[in-house]
Design a protein around this motif. Sequence first.
Motif, PDB file in Angstrom:
ATOM      1  N   THR A  30      29.126 -44.481 -51.896  1.00 53.34           N
ATOM      2  CA  THR A  30      28.839 -45.510 -50.914  1.00 53.34           C
ATOM      3  C   THR A  30      29.492 -45.236 -49.570  1.00 53.34           C
ATOM      4  OG1 THR A  30      29.218 -47.102 -52.625  1.00 53.34           O
ATOM      5  CG2 THR A  30      29.577 -48.080 -50.552  1.00 53.34           C
ATOM      6  N   LYS A  33      27.009 -43.015 -47.483  1.00 54.84           N
ATOM      7  CA  LYS A  33      26.037 -44.082 -47.102  1.00 54.84           C
ATOM      8  C   LYS A  33      26.716 -44.648 -45.939  1.00 54.84           C
ATOM      9  CE  LYS A  33      22.004 -45.693 -47.136  1.00 54.84           C
ATOM     10  NZ  LYS A  33      20.550 -44.651 -46.978  1.00 54.84           N
ATOM     11  N   LEU A  58      20.514 -39.884 -50.701  1.00 52.89           N
ATOM     12  CA  LEU A  58      21.095 -41.105 -49.932  1.00 52.89           C
ATOM     13  C   LEU A  58      19.897 -41.626 -48.949  1.00 52.89           C
ATOM     14  CD1 LEU A  58      24.742 -40.326 -49.186  1.00 52.89           C
ATOM     15  CD2 LEU A  58      23.772 -41.978 -50.737  1.00 52.89           C
ATOM     16  N   GLY A  63      17.090 -43.538 -53.289  1.00 57.73           N
ATOM     17  CA  GLY A  63      18.313 -44.041 -53.108  1.00 57.73           C
ATOM     18  C   GLY A  63      18.624 -45.349 -53.076  1.00 57.73           C
ATOM     19  N   SER A  64      17.645 -46.009 -52.675  1.00 57.92           N
ATOM     20  CA  SER A  64      17.682 -47.489 -52.675  1.00 57.92           C
ATOM     21  C   SER A  64      16.479 -47.904 -53.372  1.00 57.92           C
ATOM     22  CB  SER A  64      17.723 -47.866 -51.219  1.00 57.92           C
ATOM     23  OG  SER A  64      18.580 -47.369 -50.448  1.00 57.92           O
ATOM     24  N   PRO A  69      21.384 -49.735 -51.345  1.00 56.16           N
ATOM     25  CA  PRO A  69      21.991 -48.401 -51.797  1.00 56.16           C
ATOM     26  C   PRO A  69      22.051 -48.423 -53.378  1.00 56.16           C
ATOM     27  CG  PRO A  69      22.677 -48.665 -49.713  1.00 56.16           C
ATOM     28  CD  PRO A  69      22.078 -49.911 -50.270  1.00 56.16           C
TER      29      PRO A  69
END
Length: 205
Positions: A30, A33, A58, A63-64, A69
Amino acid sequence: MTQQRPRYIGYGIWLIIASIIGWWAAFQLTVEKFIKLEDPDSLSSCYFSVILQCDANLDSWQGSAFGFPNPIIGVTGWMAVLVMGVAVLANVRFPRWFWGLFGLGITGAFVFICWLITQSIYADNLGTLCPWCMVTWSVTIPTFLATMVHLARNGTFATSERVQQRAARLMAWVPLATIVAYAIVIMMAQLAGLDLLGEVYRAIF
């Protein structure tokens, strides 16, 4: 005399350990990101090579997968596992439907990381191995296996005492099954030309 309920200390401890490791990996992803959003041209701290990196994962649509995310799922989901681990150690009694929902959540996490593994290895836009993702994989797999066995031995899947006793003995095989699962992932990466073992060795040494 009322029969004392069994205490599943080992399983509870594992849930706590796995949740801490999984949460930390999700938290690190996180943070990475956020850094990428501030500076898209920057390289993440987990960038070791073209193959061993977090950046491509990412930045990809995988990645999402749900429109935000993926690490956010881990940051929230692993907290639920931590709470369950503490509850198991405290010998809290939950109804079958509650354990069933927990098992469903763990199964969903396992299916999701299996999909992410295949995407990381085989997708044309990836072909990379994300270090923090692999940490997440490494704790999700045994957590799924242990949880399925636990749900069989605590009466969630079946009320038969024979089934529960067999499941209790099966828990000892979870570490071996986990190693086999790791070996399958490594073999998949090696056959796809990603050389997981070599990349990890070079990153460490």
